[in-house]
Each structure stands twice: as C-alpha cells, then as structure tokens.
Design an enzyme around this catalytic site. Structure first.
Site, mmCIF file in Angstrom:
data_model
loop_
_atom_site.group_PDB
_atom_site.id
_atom_site.type_symbol
_atom_site.label_atom_id
_atom_site.label_comp_id
_atom_site.label_asym_id
_atom_site.label_seq_id
_atom_site.Cartn_x
_atom_site.Cartn_y
_atom_site.Cartn_z
ATOM 1 N N ASP A 80 -6.680 10.342 6.439
ATOM 2 C CA ASP A 80 -7.295 11.460 6.170
ATOM 3 C C ASP A 80 -8.069 10.158 5.270
ATOM 4 O O ASP A 80 -8.746 9.699 5.789
ATOM 5 C CB ASP A 80 -6.154 12.131 4.598
ATOM 6 C CG ASP A 80 -5.640 10.646 3.788
ATOM 7 O OD1 ASP A 80 -5.708 9.565 4.173
ATOM 8 O OD2 ASP A 80 -5.520 10.573 2.584
ATOM 9 N N HIS A 81 -8.720 10.952 4.061
ATOM 10 C CA HIS A 81 -9.814 10.520 3.902
ATOM 11 C C HIS A 81 -10.033 9.395 3.124
ATOM 12 O O HIS A 81 -10.683 7.959 3.072
ATOM 13 C CB HIS A 81 -10.306 11.519 2.254
ATOM 14 C CG HIS A 81 -10.267 11.920 2.171
ATOM 15 N ND1 HIS A 81 -8.641 12.838 1.802
ATOM 16 C CD2 HIS A 81 -9.135 10.716 0.274
ATOM 17 C CE1 HIS A 81 -7.794 13.146 0.822
ATOM 18 N NE2 HIS A 81 -8.358 11.358 -0.029
ATOM 19 N N THR A 82 -8.522 8.464 2.535
ATOM 20 C CA THR A 82 -8.674 7.365 2.443
ATOM 21 C C THR A 82 -8.316 6.348 3.371
ATOM 22 O O THR A 82 -8.286 4.758 2.983
ATOM 23 C CB THR A 82 -7.107 7.230 1.714
ATOM 24 O OG1 THR A 82 -5.993 7.379 2.663
ATOM 25 C CG2 THR A 82 -6.913 8.539 0.654
ATOM 26 N N ARG A 83 -8.260 6.489 4.758
ATOM 27 C CA ARG A 83 -7.993 5.526 5.825
ATOM 28 C C ARG A 83 -9.173 6.308 6.976
ATOM 29 O O ARG A 83 -9.914 6.537 7.524
ATOM 30 C CB ARG A 83 -6.698 5.925 6.967
ATOM 31 C CG ARG A 83 -5.302 6.304 5.849
ATOM 32 C CD ARG A 83 -5.168 4.512 5.778
ATOM 33 N NE ARG A 83 -3.758 5.156 5.168
ATOM 34 C CZ ARG A 83 -3.611 4.768 3.492
ATOM 35 N NH1 ARG A 83 -4.766 4.803 2.847
ATOM 36 N NH2 ARG A 83 -2.311 4.924 2.985
ATOM 37 N N HIS B 195 -1.210 11.773 -1.010
ATOM 38 C CA HIS B 195 -2.474 11.779 -1.606
ATOM 39 C C HIS B 195 -2.726 12.972 -2.499
ATOM 40 O O HIS B 195 -2.718 14.063 -1.786
ATOM 41 C CB HIS B 195 -4.302 11.091 -0.738
ATOM 42 C CG HIS B 195 -3.649 9.235 -0.249
ATOM 43 N ND1 HIS B 195 -4.097 9.074 0.943
ATOM 44 C CD2 HIS B 195 -3.098 8.622 -1.192
ATOM 45 C CE1 HIS B 195 -3.063 7.450 0.825
ATOM 46 N NE2 HIS B 195 -2.431 7.620 -0.617
ATOM 47 N N HIS C 296 10.693 5.248 -0.799
ATOM 48 C CA HIS C 296 9.707 3.804 -1.889
ATOM 49 C C HIS C 296 10.373 3.575 -3.181
ATOM 50 O O HIS C 296 9.875 3.308 -4.084
ATOM 51 C CB HIS C 296 8.071 4.513 -2.778
ATOM 52 C CG HIS C 296 8.052 4.903 -1.219
ATOM 53 N ND1 HIS C 296 7.611 4.991 -0.120
ATOM 54 C CD2 HIS C 296 6.157 4.604 -1.571
ATOM 55 C CE1 HIS C 296 6.492 5.557 1.102
ATOM 56 N NE2 HIS C 296 5.852 5.024 0.202
ATOM 57 N N LYS D 187 -2.113 -5.038 -3.968
ATOM 58 C CA LYS D 187 -1.964 -5.642 -3.095
ATOM 59 C C LYS D 187 -2.873 -6.436 -2.122
ATOM 60 O O LYS D 187 -2.071 -7.934 -2.049
ATOM 61 C CB LYS D 187 -3.680 -4.413 -1.137
ATOM 62 C CG LYS D 187 -2.383 -3.239 -1.539
ATOM 63 C CD LYS D 187 -3.547 -2.214 -0.832
ATOM 64 C CE LYS D 187 -2.910 -0.682 -0.990
ATOM 65 N NZ LYS D 187 -3.946 0.087 0.034
ATOM 66 N N LYS E 204 3.683 5.647 10.127
ATOM 67 C CA LYS E 204 3.912 5.941 9.222
ATOM 68 C C LYS E 204 3.223 7.968 8.766
ATOM 69 O O LYS E 204 2.495 8.281 8.333
ATOM 70 C CB LYS E 204 2.705 4.749 8.136
ATOM 71 C CG LYS E 204 3.421 4.003 6.998
ATOM 72 C CD LYS E 204 2.398 2.812 6.504
ATOM 73 C CE LYS E 204 2.480 3.613 5.616
ATOM 74 N NZ LYS E 204 1.338 3.588 5.387
ATOM 75 N N GLN F 185 -4.914 -0.474 -6.355
ATOM 76 C CA GLN F 185 -5.451 -0.434 -5.129
ATOM 77 C C GLN F 185 -5.629 -2.441 -5.334
ATOM 78 O O GLN F 185 -4.816 -2.902 -4.328
ATOM 79 C CB GLN F 185 -6.484 -0.795 -4.981
ATOM 80 C CG GLN F 185 -6.929 0.867 -4.316
ATOM 81 C CD GLN F 185 -6.011 1.439 -3.483
ATOM 82 O OE1 GLN F 185 -5.294 0.459 -2.313
ATOM 83 N NE2 GLN F 185 -5.329 2.621 -3.451
ATOM 84 N N HIS G 179 0.205 -4.076 6.053
ATOM 85 C CA HIS G 179 0.523 -3.784 4.445
ATOM 86 C C HIS G 179 1.096 -3.744 3.803
ATOM 87 O O HIS G 179 2.183 -4.596 4.448
ATOM 88 C CB HIS G 179 1.351 -1.959 5.051
ATOM 89 C CG HIS G 179 0.930 -1.407 4.168
ATOM 90 N ND1 HIS G 179 2.100 -0.748 2.882
ATOM 91 C CD2 HIS G 179 0.717 0.654 3.621
ATOM 92 C CE1 HIS G 179 2.562 0.021 1.930
ATOM 93 N NE2 HIS G 179 1.299 1.151 2.804
#
Length: 422
Positions: free
Chosen positions: A68-71, A104, A196, A295, A180, A292, A170
């Site tokens: 998707d758009h986050t990767r 997301h 999770h 991380k 994933k 974020q 990750h």
C-alpha cells in the site's frame, strides 16, 4: 556529526573520539544492474526452481498481493513483470491486484497511480483490502497463537496467490516482506490484533532482525502457508529507494535469503552498551510523529546499558500519530502501570495500537527518554512521560547532567536502518 531531523537535520557537536558510532552499511549498497534487470534476473532464477509462468499454467485466476501507500516498494519495477509472466503461463488468466493495507487507511487512486503507474490502474482489476469489513473477509484456519486466521476473500477465492514487497528491518516482526503480505497485509482486524497481542510483543524474540525465536513471525509464516501463498518477488532498496537486490520464488526461501542479505549490511554491535544513546528516526518523512519514532527508540534501547538515557531526534510535525496511542501514555499513572495493564490484557481483547504504546512503555520503564522534536510538540512530549529538548546538543547536556560527563556515549545516527545485535 549530522543527525537526521525533518528535512534539514541537526549537528551533534561533541567530542566523538571516545564515543561509539553505529551506522548501517546500506549506503555502500550499490546495484550491479538496473532495477528492471535485477528483478528479471531474480524471476528467471527463482528460489525453489519454479517460475511464475509455470505456476500459472492451467490456472483460471490469480491474485497478486501488492503493497500500500505506506511502503516504499518500487512496484513499477516489479508488477509489470509479474503480470507478464502470469499471462505467459495462462493467457486467459483473470488477475486481481489486492492492496495490502493491513491496519492502515484505504489507499487513494492518486497514491495507486504514483505507486504502480497509470497504465496498471487503468487496465487491471485492483481491490483494496479492508480489515474492518467482516463481509469481505473469510476465516480459513487457526494460527499457532490461537488467533483465528481471517483474510480477504480475494486472497482465498483464487487459484494462485502470489505477492510483491520489500525487505527492511522491523522492530517487532524481525523483518518486513515475505509472509507479512498476508499477515497483517490482507487479514481481518481480529487476526491482526491477535497476532500483535501483548504476550507476543513482550517476547525477547519480537525484536529487530530476529526471526527464529519470534512468535509474531511464527504466526505470520503459518498464515502465509494456510493462505497458500506460492510465490513472491521481494526487493531490498538502497537509500534512494531504488532496487538494489531482488529475491523471487518460494515465499519462505526467497524471503530468508533476502533477510540474510540485508542483515549483512544492517547489523551493528556496540563494544560497550551506552549510558547515553543518541539516535533518530531517519528524518522526513519517517519522523513525522511520535508513533513512528518508537522504531528508532527501539534501536537505542537495544544499545543501552541499564538505566541509560536515550535521546531521539524526531521532528514529529504531525504530533502523536494516533489518538489512542497518545491518550494511553498521557492518562496512565506511570509507564510501569501502563505496562502492567497491557500485559494483563487477554489476546482476544487486544486494542488497536496497543503494541505501539506497549513498546514505548517498556522503554520508559527502563530508561529516561529525552525527545528532540518540533517546539510545537513540547507539551505533547511531556504529557507522554518524556523530557522535551529543543536540539540534540541541549539533550546531550541534560543527559550528561544525569549520567555524568564521562558516561559512555553511543550514537546511532539513523535508528531505523540498523539491527543492533546483543
């Protein structure tokens, strides 16, 4: 020394002669061919020996799980070749591209065009996964954790399931990529939340760069096998987000090879753990919020001595990054109390974003955190049980007042690019 912060960065002005500086070698990673050539070579020599065109023979339908758009997956250099091979093996095959949004928001059409190109958007059947829509997802089994495996029907009701993606470190799944794509990529929220859960996040195996003893990874592998994922094309990208290496074929062998390759560039090990550890979240766009930035903090945690002071440089121009995440830290009596509350939460009652505030609470239970952020976020940072500083040098001065001028200093300029080994 330059420390990433937003689009400009900050200068850490101190004597580094006695400090340890831990940096990944991703900057030395140079592609031996063009992006297209690297992907085509990997697809021509797949792990497991079976080409995608051979897998497609006799199949009427196929689903490609796409990022998707986050990767930052360079899909324009992957998808055209996967589509071509599928149609070489089965000219009339009906192909669906399933966008792995995980937990997301939905990817917009504009974001899809930017990711895969106008031609694919105009001519291919694209389905955007929705983890909140029970009607579009179907239960197909139970994972080792006991969580139900509920995934998108488009991934289930197909003759051939394949995926594309990229591999990076990750902070609790060990590495991204491979399995994933299925979990959390195209799973229902009940499965993502189960995977999770607090017990898994608390495991010493659920750390950056660890797979063998990682219960989250174990669940993800089981999900991919139950979903009958048969083939992947995964890439490793350089600092400019270009394909630097590609791995294709058997989903598990190809992913393992990619992880091993990447670890050779990312692993670092302090000679002595830091009484003070300075790091960042890699600068813009990766440091846009506190969520974020956990991380980067996890890398500092891995390099820290007992009761260390951790300093993170992260602009956080978008604030906390999650209202529940913010409220849980703000309203808890202490990080210790929050950690106890989370650890007592049963798997089936896992809450959205619980994993993120669990990890931050874990870090705050062990270390003092000084957070260098946009001045507009000072109150928010303090409400979330951390100390605010306007710049890294001010933060370092505060840390030295706590730990002493001779405290051992470890500097990790980019916390999300390294795997800190014990």
């Amino acid at each position: 020394m330059h420390i990433p912060f937003g689009t400009t960065g900050m200068s850490l002005d101190c004597d580094l002669s006695k400090a340890e500086v831990l940096e990944s070698q991703i900057g030395t990673l140079k592609a031996e061919a063009t992006e297209d050539e690297l992907v085509l070579k990997a697809m021509a020599n797949p792990y497991g020996g079976t080409k995608l065109s051979e897998l497609a023979k006799g199949k009427k339908t196929a689903t490609i799980i796409i990022s998707d758009h986050t990767r930052p997956v360079p899909s324009k250099h992957i998808l055209p070749f996967m589509l071509k091979e599928l149609r070489e093996g089965s000219p009339d095959i009906k192909i669906s591209l399933l966008v792995a949004t995980g937990f997301h928001r939905a990817t917009t059409k504009e974001e899809l065009v930017n990711k895969v190109g106008q031609d694919i958007v105009d001519h291919e059947n694209i389905v955007i996964h929705d983890c909140q829509d029970a009607a579009s997802n179907v239960e197909i089994g139970v994972l080792p954790s006991g969580a139900k495996l509920v995934i998108d029907r488009v991934a289930v009701e197909t003759d051939l399931l394949v995926s594309e993606g990229f591999i990076e470190p990750h902070f609790f799944a060990g590495f991204s990529g491979g399995r994933k794509s299925v979990l959390p990529g195209v799973c229902d929220k009940v499965t993502v939340l189960g995977n999770h859960c607090s017990k898994f996040i608390a495991s010493d195996g659920a750390r950056t760069g660890i797979l063998d003893t990682n219960p989250i990874h174990k669940d993800m592998v089981a999900a991919a096998k139950l979903a009958k994922l048969q083939y992947i094309v995964n890439v490793v990208i350089d600092e400019e987000k270009h394909v630097a290496a590609a791995f294709a074929g058997d989903p598990f062998a190809a992913h393992e090879a990619g992880c091993t390759f990447l670890k050779g560039y990312c692993k670092v090990k302090p000679q002595q753990k830091g009484d003070i550890v300075v790091t960042s979240n890699g600068g813009a766009p990766l440091d846009q919020n506190v969520y974020q930035s956990v991380k980067g903090l996890s890398a500092a945690e891995a390099a820290a001595a007992k009761d260390a002071v951790l300093i993170i440089s992260s602009r956080c121009n978008d604030g906390s990054g999650g209202e529940d995440f913010y409220q849980m830290l703000k309203n808890c009596a202490s990080p210790q109390a929050l950690q106890e509350e989370v650890l007592a939460t049963p798997q089936e009652e896992t809450k959205p974003d619980q994993w993120e505030y669990q990890i931050l609470a874990r870090i705050l239970c062990k270390h003092k955190v000084i957070f260098v952020a946009d001045p507009a976020q000072k109150t928010l940072i303090e409400e979330m049980k951390m100390t605010y500083a306007s710049d890294v040098n001010t933060a370092l001065k505060l840390a030295q007042e706590i730990k002493g001028a001779d405290a051992h200093l470890v500097v990790i300029p980019n916390g999300i690019s390294v795997i800190v080994e014990p």
